[in-house]
Write an enzyme that holds these catalytic residues in place. Structure first.
Site, PDB file in Angstrom:
ATOM      1  N   PHE A 221      -5.702   7.253  -7.712  1.00 45.16           N
ATOM      2  CA  PHE A 221      -4.528   7.683  -6.948  1.00 45.16           C
ATOM      3  C   PHE A 221      -3.514   8.185  -7.962  1.00 45.16           C
ATOM      4  O   PHE A 221      -3.118   7.446  -8.859  1.00 45.16           O
ATOM      5  CB  PHE A 221      -3.922   6.498  -6.192  1.00 45.16           C
ATOM      6  CG  PHE A 221      -2.634   6.810  -5.466  1.00 45.16           C
ATOM      7  CD1 PHE A 221      -2.617   6.965  -4.081  1.00 45.16           C
ATOM      8  CD2 PHE A 221      -1.428   6.953  -6.152  1.00 45.16           C
ATOM      9  CE1 PHE A 221      -1.427   7.252  -3.399  1.00 45.16           C
ATOM     10  CE2 PHE A 221      -0.237   7.250  -5.485  1.00 45.16           C
ATOM     11  CZ  PHE A 221      -0.243   7.397  -4.108  1.00 45.16           C
ATOM     12  N   GLU A 222      -3.093   9.427  -7.845  1.00 43.50           N
ATOM     13  CA  GLU A 222      -1.889   9.818  -8.574  1.00 43.50           C
ATOM     14  C   GLU A 222      -1.214  10.977  -7.856  1.00 43.50           C
ATOM     15  O   GLU A 222      -1.881  11.839  -7.289  1.00 43.50           O
ATOM     16  CB  GLU A 222      -2.114  10.107 -10.071  1.00 43.50           C
ATOM     17  CG  GLU A 222      -3.254  10.977 -10.465  1.00 43.50           C
ATOM     18  CD  GLU A 222      -3.425  11.096 -12.004  1.00 43.50           C
ATOM     19  OE1 GLU A 222      -4.052  12.076 -12.435  1.00 43.50           O
ATOM     20  OE2 GLU A 222      -2.930  10.238 -12.768  1.00 43.50           O
TER      21      GLU A 222
END
Ligand SMILES: Nc1nc2c(ncn2[C@@H]2O[C@H](COP(=O)(O)OP(=O)(O)O)[C@@H](O)[C@H]2O)c(=O)[nH]1
Ligand SMILES: *[C@@H]1O[C@H](CO)[C@@H](O)[C@H](O)[C@H]1NC(C)=O
Ligand SMILES: *[C@@H]1O[C@H](CO)[C@@H](O)[C@H](O)[C@H]1NC(C)=O
Ligand SMILES: [Mg+2]
Length: 402
Positions: free
Chosen positions: A299-300
């Protein structure tokens, strides 16, 4: 006898004062406590506190709306981004379905898929069916999404024999995927190359999505707009310790780089977070000075301007030449995290506490009526030792809940 007693009392007072003095000098530091001090041992997970939208957020811009398609909307310069294999189509369809339901169906940000092999007809058909947003770049969309060979191939200075020997050592150390060459290529590409892909030339922000991840909470504001208006560079949900045996020389190489380029250090850096040796000293010592705490990069949400800066370009090139993407198993997570921790203003890194998320085996699950399908505050549904891998308390302690 009559004089002995007051003397004894005075003596006790003197000893008492001396102890008090020493305590002041060497005892634990008192208030004010750092924002995350109370969660040092996860006594109180901030995910248990009621979570709403971030402060000051504008829910929806009324001006041009968010209708799908390339023209005339309130969207900013951003894309959902996924590197994925044809065989993972089920997983990416599931992840798309979650993210479209909780967020993107309201904002219609385009999707960009990348692959080292051409996408299959089935992949195109099934992903197209999951969104009314663009899948990027119209006619040539899927041809553009092939990764250029010079970005994916093992670089010329990597020695095959040495790679094979190193893979053996990684295997002996139980490093997952250590001998799988494509995994090393993927980590290198995600560290320093994806944002150079021609298909992203006109894009500034991205949200990385992996197959099989879950999103649990309705998010009703334009997350990319929040990044831009709030001057944020990077957003994360989960913070974890890494396996030190995958990165023994990453920190020593970083230290060499810093000696050559002290000017790249940001004055408001997160060095104490990067180098913490208090909570898990074993990790710090095996990684030769790096805590191994990192943003979990499956996740980013981030601004590519940071990756495209001279500081990061020089840092990545230094690491790339050092060979650790292949001779060790440097992940894009520790590489991104160290760079952000050193070269970026720590106040520009944001914990998206309101985005409920899972990539097996870890969760970010806030306390909010907007969330369904995860358990508030539960960090893992795996074995209990996995709890120890949570290093969010370090981030909260040194930087804050921001
Ligand atoms: N196209 C392509 N994608 C890959 C390759 N290896 C990994 N990926 C993608 O890279 C991401 C991370 O890989 P994954 O297998 O999930 O690793 P893990 O999350 O560390 O267990 C996922 O989005 C995968 O789809 C590859 O060889 N080719
Ligand atoms: C979007 O971002 C890219 C990269 O920063 C930039 O080159 C481009 O001009 C931007 N486009 C718009 C419409 O803002
Ligand atoms: C973002 O940066 C701009 C320009 O430096 C500044 O004017 C603005 O107040 C900042 N916004 C926030 C939320 O910090
Ligand atoms: Mg994964």
């Amino acid at each position: 006898m009559a004089v002995a007693r007051p003397l004894r009392v005075l003596g006790l007072i003197a000893i008492g004062l001396w102890v008090f003095f020493l305590y002041q000098l060497f005892g634990p530091t008192g208030s004010p406590k750092a924002p995350g001090e109370h969660v040092e041992n996860m006594d109180r997970d901030p995910n248990l506190d009621i979570t709403g939208e971030p402060e000051g957020v504008i829910l929806r811009r009324a001006d041009k709306g968010y209708a799908p398609g390339p023209e005339g909307t309130s969207r900013i310069n951003a894309t959902l981004l996924s590197l994925v294999r044809n065989e993972e189509v089920d997983g990416i369809v599931q992840a798309m379905r979650d993210l479209e339901r909780t967020w993107n169906s309201k904002f219609n940000y385009p999707w960009t898929f990348f692959n080292d092999k051409p996408f299959s007809e089935e992949f195109k058909k099934r992903t197209r069916a999951e969104t009314k947003a663009e899948i990027r770049y119209g006619r040539a969309a899927f041809e553009l999404q092939l990764i250029p060979a010079e970005h994916w191939d093992v670089p010329s200075w990597i020695n095959e024999e040495l790679f094979q020997e190193s893979a053996q050592i990684l295997k002996e150390n139980d490093i997952q995927y250590g001998s799988m060459k494509s995994y090393h290529q993927m980590c290198r590409w995600n560290s320093g190359l994806f944002y150079k892909h021609p298909a992203l030339k006109d894009t500034q922000y991205y949200w990385r999505v992996e197959p099989k991840v879950h999103f649990f909470c309705d998010v009703d504001y334009d997350v990319f707009r929040y990044m831009q208006d709030g001057n944020k560079t990077y957003g994360f949900t989960i913070n974890l310790y890494d396996a030190p045996a995958s990165i023994p020389t990453l920190w020593p190489e970083t230290a060499k780089f810093l000696a050559q380029h002290p000017e790249y250090m940001h004055e408001n850096n997160a060095m104490p977070w990067v180098t913490d040796n208090k909570r898990r000293p074993d990790h710090n010592s095996k990684a030769n000075g790096y805590s191994t705490c990192h943003f979990w990069t499956n996740f980013e949400i981030a601004d590519m301007s940071f990756w495209r800066s001279q500081a990061y370009e020089d840092y990545f090139n230094h690491l790339d030449r050092a060979g650790g993407f292949f001779y060790e198993r440097w992940g894009d997570a520790p590489v991104h995290s160290i760079a952000l921790g050193l070269f970026e203003d720590a106040s520009k890194i944001h914990w998206f506490r309101d985005i409920g998320y899972q990539h097996i085996p870890f969760f970010n699950c806030p306390n909010s009526p907007k969330c369904k399908g995860c358990v508030t505050g539960r960090f893992t549904d795996g074995e209990s030792w996995l709890m120890k891998e949570d290093c969010r308390p370090n981030w909260f302690k040194y930087v804050g809940l921001g």
